[in-house]
Design a protein around this motif. Sequence first.
Motif, PDB file in Angstrom:
ATOM      1  N   SER A  13       0.817  -1.219   0.000  1.00  0.00           N
ATOM      2  CA  SER A  13       0.000   0.000   0.000  1.00  0.00           C
ATOM      3  C   SER A  13       0.846   1.263   0.000  1.00  0.00           C
ATOM      4  CB  SER A  13      -0.931   0.036   1.219  1.00  0.00           C
ATOM      5  OG  SER A  13      -1.880  -0.999   1.184  1.00  0.00           O
ATOM      6  N   GLY A  92       3.286  -4.320   4.007  1.00  0.00           N
ATOM      7  CA  GLY A  92       2.708  -3.004   4.206  1.00  0.00           C
ATOM      8  C   GLY A  92       1.405  -2.834   3.448  1.00  0.00           C
ATOM      9  N   MET A  94      -2.196  -2.222   3.717  1.00  0.00           N
ATOM     10  CA  MET A  94      -2.973  -1.642   4.812  1.00  0.00           C
ATOM     11  C   MET A  94      -4.470  -1.844   4.610  1.00  0.00           C
ATOM     12  SD  MET A  94      -0.509  -0.737   6.659  1.00  0.00           S
ATOM     13  CE  MET A  94      -1.349   0.183   7.946  1.00  0.00           C
ATOM     14  N   HIS A 113       4.634  -7.787  11.030  1.00  0.00           N
ATOM     15  CA  HIS A 113       3.988  -6.826  11.940  1.00  0.00           C
ATOM     16  C   HIS A 113       5.020  -6.276  12.903  1.00  0.00           C
ATOM     17  CE1 HIS A 113       0.731  -4.936  14.134  1.00  0.00           C
ATOM     18  NE2 HIS A 113       1.255  -5.398  15.255  1.00  0.00           N
ATOM     19  N   LEU A 123      -2.412  -1.004  15.121  1.00  0.00           N
ATOM     20  CA  LEU A 123      -1.599   0.146  14.710  1.00  0.00           C
ATOM     21  C   LEU A 123      -0.804   0.760  15.870  1.00  0.00           C
ATOM     22  CD1 LEU A 123      -4.274   1.902  12.454  1.00  0.00           C
ATOM     23  CD2 LEU A 123      -2.396   0.420  11.707  1.00  0.00           C
TER      24      LEU A 123
END
Length: 219
Positions: A13, A92, A94, A113, A123
């Motif tokens: 992303s 990545g 998202m 992660h 997050l």
Amino acid sequence: MTAGTTNVVVLISGSGTNLQALIDARDRGVLNAELCAVISNRPDAYGLQRAERAAIATEVLDHTAFASRDAFDAAMAALIDGYRPDLVVLAGFMRILTPAFVQRYAGRMLNIHPSLLPKYQGLHTHRRALEAGDREHGVTVHFVTEELDGGPAVIQARVPVRPGDTVETLANRVRQQEHIIYPMAVQWFSAARLRMADNRSWLDGEPLPRHGYLIDNTG
């Protein structure tokens, strides 16, 4: 595709630093996998440029063009399957994935992660580690299941939290380890050493600990 080579589709992303780590590992000859496509849900993702420079096919599937998460994931799965991947790598990416999408690639989808899972799913992991006063932090590669950031761990790298650390300094220290352990995990899978079974990660026929293979940089 060369016979016996693992086909990998990478979903991104954003900037694609972990994608670049995979490309670099491939180019050094330490990752024996075919990075056959990079797919982004954001047309402005810088990782697409990294893929193009590395002569990897790129695709954009803008999630904002879809009325529902289910519709987007169905279209994404159709796009992925066109490349006949053995492994899907989230680098990545998202998006929260629907159960149907996760089940479709069960046992052949990895995520990375930035925390020592099961701590700090979701997050803002670096900020949360600092606010909690943790003395160590890190990153985990895991198989993807329907639980957000809750699949079986494959490999985990720990780093110290140092006095005066900020979110940025801690994130940079963790990111260095991301770029080491993600290619390792993908290579294990490509070499048929790594698999998921009974909601555990298995390496060379043996179940890994719940935290996965551990690289401890805190000493």
